[in-house]
Write a protein that holds these residues in place. Structure first.
Motif, PDB file in Angstrom:
ATOM      1  N   GLY A 108       0.824  -1.210   0.000  1.00 27.17           N
ATOM      2  CA  GLY A 108       0.000   0.000   0.000  1.00 27.17           C
ATOM      3  C   GLY A 108       0.850   1.249   0.000  1.00 27.17           C
ATOM      4  O   GLY A 108       1.697   1.441  -0.877  1.00 27.17           O
ATOM      5  N   ASN A 109       0.667   2.122   0.996  1.00 26.73           N
ATOM      6  CA  ASN A 109       1.433   3.362   1.068  1.00 26.73           C
ATOM      7  C   ASN A 109       2.530   3.295   2.129  1.00 26.73           C
ATOM      8  O   ASN A 109       2.906   4.295   2.728  1.00 26.73           O
ATOM      9  CB  ASN A 109       0.515   4.557   1.340  1.00 26.73           C
ATOM     10  N   ARG A 110       3.052   2.085   2.339  1.00 22.56           N
ATOM     11  CA  ARG A 110       4.148   1.883   3.288  1.00 22.56           C
ATOM     12  C   ARG A 110       5.213   0.991   2.661  1.00 22.56           C
ATOM     13  O   ARG A 110       4.904   0.042   1.924  1.00 22.56           O
ATOM     14  CB  ARG A 110       3.661   1.213   4.567  1.00 22.56           C
ATOM     15  N   ALA A 111       6.466   1.347   2.942  1.00 21.53           N
ATOM     16  CA  ALA A 111       7.578   0.460   2.602  1.00 21.53           C
ATOM     17  C   ALA A 111       8.173  -0.039   3.902  1.00 21.53           C
ATOM     18  O   ALA A 111       8.225   0.706   4.900  1.00 21.53           O
ATOM     19  CB  ALA A 111       8.627   1.211   1.791  1.00 21.53           C
ATOM     20  N   TYR A 112       8.616  -1.274   3.913  1.00 21.18           N
ATOM     21  CA  TYR A 112       9.195  -1.846   5.121  1.00 21.18           C
ATOM     22  C   TYR A 112      10.643  -2.238   4.835  1.00 21.18           C
ATOM     23  O   TYR A 112      10.921  -3.044   3.930  1.00 21.18           O
ATOM     24  CB  TYR A 112       8.381  -3.052   5.588  1.00 21.18           C
ATOM     25  N   VAL A 113      11.542  -1.613   5.576  1.00 26.29           N
ATOM     26  CA  VAL A 113      12.975  -1.862   5.436  1.00 26.29           C
ATOM     27  C   VAL A 113      13.456  -2.535   6.715  1.00 26.29           C
ATOM     28  O   VAL A 113      13.441  -1.918   7.786  1.00 26.29           O
ATOM     29  CB  VAL A 113      13.739  -0.537   5.186  1.00 26.29           C
ATOM     30  N   ASP A 114      13.820  -3.803   6.582  1.00 24.08           N
ATOM     31  CA  ASP A 114      14.195  -4.577   7.782  1.00 24.08           C
ATOM     32  C   ASP A 114      13.146  -4.442   8.868  1.00 24.08           C
ATOM     33  O   ASP A 114      13.463  -4.272  10.059  1.00 24.08           O
ATOM     34  CB  ASP A 114      15.569  -4.140   8.293  1.00 24.08           C
ATOM     35  N   GLY A 115      11.878  -4.478   8.473  1.00 26.74           N
ATOM     36  CA  GLY A 115      10.766  -4.437   9.415  1.00 26.74           C
ATOM     37  C   GLY A 115      10.374  -3.048   9.875  1.00 26.74           C
ATOM     38  O   GLY A 115       9.358  -2.886  10.550  1.00 26.74           O
ATOM     39  N   LEU A 116      11.137  -2.022   9.491  1.00 27.86           N
ATOM     40  CA  LEU A 116      10.842  -0.647   9.901  1.00 27.86           C
ATOM     41  C   LEU A 116      10.028   0.053   8.824  1.00 27.86           C
ATOM     42  O   LEU A 116      10.326  -0.049   7.629  1.00 27.86           O
ATOM     43  CB  LEU A 116      12.145   0.115  10.159  1.00 27.86           C
ATOM     44  N   SER A 117       8.998   0.786   9.245  1.00 26.57           N
ATOM     45  CA  SER A 117       8.046   1.385   8.311  1.00 26.57           C
ATOM     46  C   SER A 117       8.561   2.724   7.771  1.00 26.57           C
ATOM     47  O   SER A 117       9.036   3.575   8.531  1.00 26.57           O
ATOM     48  CB  SER A 117       6.703   1.584   9.012  1.00 26.57           C
ATOM     49  N   VAL A 118       8.426   2.892   6.461  1.00 29.59           N
ATOM     50  CA  VAL A 118       8.757   4.161   5.781  1.00 29.59           C
ATOM     51  C   VAL A 118       7.505   4.616   5.045  1.00 29.59           C
ATOM     52  O   VAL A 118       7.017   3.913   4.148  1.00 29.59           O
ATOM     53  CB  VAL A 118       9.922   3.981   4.785  1.00 29.59           C
ATOM     54  N   PRO A 119       6.937   5.786   5.378  1.00 28.47           N
ATOM     55  CA  PRO A 119       5.721   6.239   4.698  1.00 28.47           C
ATOM     56  C   PRO A 119       5.991   6.643   3.250  1.00 28.47           C
ATOM     57  O   PRO A 119       7.050   7.179   2.928  1.00 28.47           O
ATOM     58  CB  PRO A 119       5.279   7.450   5.533  1.00 28.47           C
ATOM     59  N   LEU A 120       4.995   6.368   2.390  1.00 25.66           N
ATOM     60  CA  LEU A 120       5.079   6.714   0.972  1.00 25.66           C
ATOM     61  C   LEU A 120       3.957   7.679   0.620  1.00 25.66           C
ATOM     62  O   LEU A 120       2.870   7.615   1.189  1.00 25.66           O
ATOM     63  CB  LEU A 120       4.956   5.451   0.109  1.00 25.66           C
ATOM     64  N   ALA A 121       4.219   8.549  -0.352  1.00 23.03           N
ATOM     65  CA  ALA A 121       3.196   9.502  -0.780  1.00 23.03           C
ATOM     66  C   ALA A 121       2.162   8.859  -1.689  1.00 23.03           C
ATOM     67  O   ALA A 121       1.063   9.384  -1.863  1.00 23.03           O
ATOM     68  CB  ALA A 121       3.849  10.687  -1.491  1.00 23.03           C
TER      69      ALA A 121
END
Length: 364
Positions: free
Chosen positions: A255-268
């Motif tokens: 969806g509008n989230r990326a997960y890097v090593d389990g940590l959430s990064v918001p996406l536009a």
């Protein structure tokens, strides 16, 4: 001047290529507009000079056609394409004066001597050659000889295109900026179609209306300097353009989230299931912020700041995130806290890539 249409162009130096790995230039289909300035940018061996030599007629393509306007020039020799070309190393007549070197292309095309004089004097003034017009070329420096080569390429008005193959390689670094600006000014004055080959991003971005980025025989993106910077179509463009280059991290996108090593990064933007064996996010260091955990409200990626480099107009923070380097550009005048241990990304400038190519999202 001419619009240049490259139709399904490809080239291999092997007589019987068996796959894409045998092609120095892979499939190219582009239209380059009349009167614009283009830069072919990429590392050595990526196909830039091969493409330029096909356009100039020095090389016949294995596949496809080259059109100048509606004229198929694929099989025409160089002299029938009405182009000017400036090579990497000076091509001048040592026994001739600087004036006669500049006049040679015009005289060779039968121009009246009054026209020759007017054009030579104008180009000489623009390139700061007026004081040496009467001197023999043999006594001049390599810088001056290459400047003469540039002048020979620019002196004719009615050409389909002017092609430059890394023309500033032998030029003293102090003169490069001046000559680039003079070329830019000449283009804005005469609107010749210009194609400039270089591996130097500064040359490409400061000269061209459109930059054509090449990698491993492919054209991976063609766009304005701003487009290449803000939205690299391929991770290679992100690495190659910018200093430091784009931060790229393996990720899982939902969806509008990326997960890097389990940590959430918001996406536009929001993304459906992404097809591809390798999914990554890419963020320019200019669109990242370095702050403390408290100021970040617990958000962001935890990092260890290794060093801060002051490059004058801004600082570069070199940080480590789980063994990977991340870079942050810090504007002049912005302090860096000793407690800084988080990196946050501007969601509007987080790009998603699948197998190296950008993925288009939808409004979140």
């Amino acid at each position: 001047m001419a619009e240049i249409h490259l139709k399904q162009l490809a080239h291999s130096y092997l007589p019987h290529p068996t796959g894409s790995q045998d092609y120095a230039l892979k499939r190219v289909e582009h239209v380059w507009e009349d009167g614009k300035a283009y830069a072919l940018l990429g590392p050595s061996g990526c196909g830039k000079t091969t493409l330029l030599n096909i356009i100039s007629g020095l090389l016949h393509p294995s596949e496809g056609q080259v059109y100048f306007d509606d004229r198929d020039v694929t099989s025409l020799p160089t002299e029938q394409r009405d182009i000017a070309q400036v090579f990497q190393f000076p091509v001048v007549y040592d026994t001739m004066s600087v004036y006669d070197n500049l006049a040679f292309p015009l005289r060779n095309h039968g121009h009246d001597e009054a026209v020759v004089r007017e054009r030579v004097l104008r180009i000489a003034e623009m390139l700061d050659l007026s004081a040496v017009l009467k001197k023999k070329a043999r006594g001049l420096t390599a810088d001056a000889k290459q400047t003469i080569s540039l002048g020979r390429g620019l002196v004719r008005e009615n050409v389909a295109a002017i092609l430059f193959d890394e023309p500033l390689t032998v030029i003293d670094p102090h003169l490069k900026h001046t000559l680039r600006m003079q070329l830019k000014r000449l283009h804005q004055q005469f609107y010749h179609t210009m194609i400039y080959v270089t591996h130097d991003q500064t040359e490409a971005l400061s000269f061209a209306d459109q930059v054509v980025v090449m990698y491993d025989g492919d054209v991976v993106q063609m766009g304005s300097p701003q487009e290449l910077f803000e939205r690299p179509a391929h991770t290679f463009v992100g690495y190659f353009i910018g200093s430091p280059g784009m931060n790229v991290l393996d990720a899982r996108v939902e969806g509008n989230r990326a997960y890097v090593d389990g940590l959430s990064v918001p996406l536009a933007y929001s993304y459906d299931a992404i097809a591809g064996t390798k999914v990554e996010i890419g963020v320019r260091p200019e669109f990242a912020r370095l702050m403390s955990r408290e100021d970040a409200g617990g958000s962001g990626l935890p990092v260890t700041v290794k060093r801060i480099e002051d490059v004058g107009r801004f600082k570069i923070a070199r940080a480590e995130f789980l063994g990977r380097e991340l870079n942050v550009v810090i504007p002049e005048g912005i302090p860096v806290s000793d407690r800084a241990d988080r990196i946050l990304f501007d969601a509007q400038h987080v790009n998603v890539y699948a197998d190296g190519w950008i993925v288009k999202g939808r409004a979140a």
